[in-house]
Design an enzyme around this catalytic site. Structure first.
Site, short mmCIF file in Angstrom:
data_model
loop_
_atom_site.label_atom_id
_atom_site.label_comp_id
_atom_site.label_asym_id
_atom_site.label_seq_id
_atom_site.Cartn_x
_atom_site.Cartn_y
_atom_site.Cartn_z
CG ASP A 176 -9.67 -1.28 4.43
OD1 ASP A 176 -9.12 -1.43 3.31
OD2 ASP A 176 -9.12 -1.60 5.50
CD GLN A 226 -3.38 -4.86 6.35
OE1 GLN A 226 -3.33 -3.83 5.67
NE2 GLN A 226 -3.90 -5.99 5.89
CE LYS A 240 -3.63 -2.65 2.17
NZ LYS A 240 -4.41 -3.03 3.35
#
Ligand code: NDP
Length: 295
Positions: free
Chosen positions: A120, A97, A53
């Site tokens: 997300d 995460q 990322k």
């Protein structure tokens, strides 16, 4: 192999090129899109996803910052950092995460993220808007799968799609997106899971089969109809002494045998994974655009 290989790279590159030009537009108006990632613990797969990322952000000129916390961190400390990131106007995207180390309540953390910064697409507000067909930040892997299929001319409309796996981050939102009205939707969807009876009787009826079980090579050739399109979401690390990393990545589909009878199939790696990162960049840019516009 007779199947067309549905590679993620050309599709991801197209999405990243679009995101890159929008980053330039934002910068011209004084906004430097910024993604903040919280990484708790030292799970090797999570570390490598976060590195991917950071790299994608650097390629696009998106600013990224990673907040690393030890696996012993209390949930209250994760919530504190999330709230600090929510409050910083120059941070447009926030993600924690997954998976969190044992004992940390993932839903508590996700619900603490400002929905406008939830790149997300896991916050209940975004999930709810997705289900209601509203303006949402969509979960990256499901949205990426839809874009991948459309790019290769495999329109889910009118097709029977069987999704194996019902997680909140892949299977269930994907089933929802595919069954929505309009672009990338209009499919008839069957959602299977570990309690599904006679799984193969369902998978064999799929025009498009999506495997998201997290079980190496679980989808075998006998489970797939001739000519179906197959999307392999699985990323499984198998020990491999011959590989310098000590492992190799395999999907949830028995690739060689299944590819021999399908019309199209995604590779692992090089398929869905690239789409996930591209959609994350796209969401980060969209979040920055909305925040710049005061929405
Ligand atoms: P989860 O472990 O959260 O969910 C797995 C799902 O598969 C569950 O719904 C489970 O059923 C179901 N399942 C497990 N075994 C079987 C079985 N034998 N038959 C039918 N269903 C089964 O996984 P995720 O959704 O998070 O991830 C799935 C895979 O995708 C993993 O390999 C993961 O690494 C990968 N992944 C890849 C991404 C990418 O970008 N390429 C992104 C996210 C994930 P039940 O609910 O009943 O337990």
């Amino acid at each position: 192999m007779s199947a067309k290989l549905l590679e993620g790279k050309p599709v991801a590159d197209k999405i990243l090129a679009d995101a890159s030009s929008r980053v330039s537009g934002l910068k011209a108006k004084g906004t430097h899109p910024t993604l903040a990632v919280v990484l708790v613990g030292d799970d090797p797969a999570s570390k490598s996803y976060v590195a991917g990322k950071e790299k994608a952000c650097a390629r696009l000129g998106i600013k990224s910052e990673t907040h690393r916390m030890p696996s012993s961190t209390a949930v209250a400390d994760v919530l504190t950092i999330v709230r600090e990131l929510n409050a910083r106007a120059e941070v447009h995207g926030v993600l924690v995460q997954s998976p969190l180390p044992n004992g940390l309540d993932e839903s508590l953390v996700v619900e603490a993220i400002d929905p406008r910064k939830d790149v997300d697409g896991f916050h209940p507000v975004n999930i709810g808007r997705m289900m209601a067909g509203g303006d949402a930040l969509l979960p990256c892997t499901p949205a990426g799968i839809v874009e991948l299929l459309l790019h290769y001319g495999i329109d889910p409309a009118g097709k029977h799609v069987v999704v194996v796996g019902r997680s909140n981050i892949v299977g269930r939102p994907l089933a929802n997106l595919l069954s929505r009205k309009g672009r990338g939707g209009d499919a008839t969807v069957t959602l299977c899971h570990s309690r599904t009876g006679d799984l193969a009787s369902h998978t064999r009826r799929a025009d498009i089969l999506v495997a998201a079980l997290g079980k190496p090579s679980a989808i075998t050739a006998e489970m797939v109809r001739d000519g179906a399109a197959v999307v392999d979401v699985g990323v499984n690390r198998l020990p491999d002494a011959a590989d310098k990393r000590g492992y190799r990545l395999v999907g949830d589909v028995d690739f060689e045998a299944v590819a021999a009878k399908t019309s199209a199939i995604t590779p692992v790696p090089g398929g869905v994974g690239l789409m996930t990162v591209a959609m994350l960049m796209s969401n980060t840019v969209a979040a920055a655009e909305r925040q710049q516009a005061g929405r």
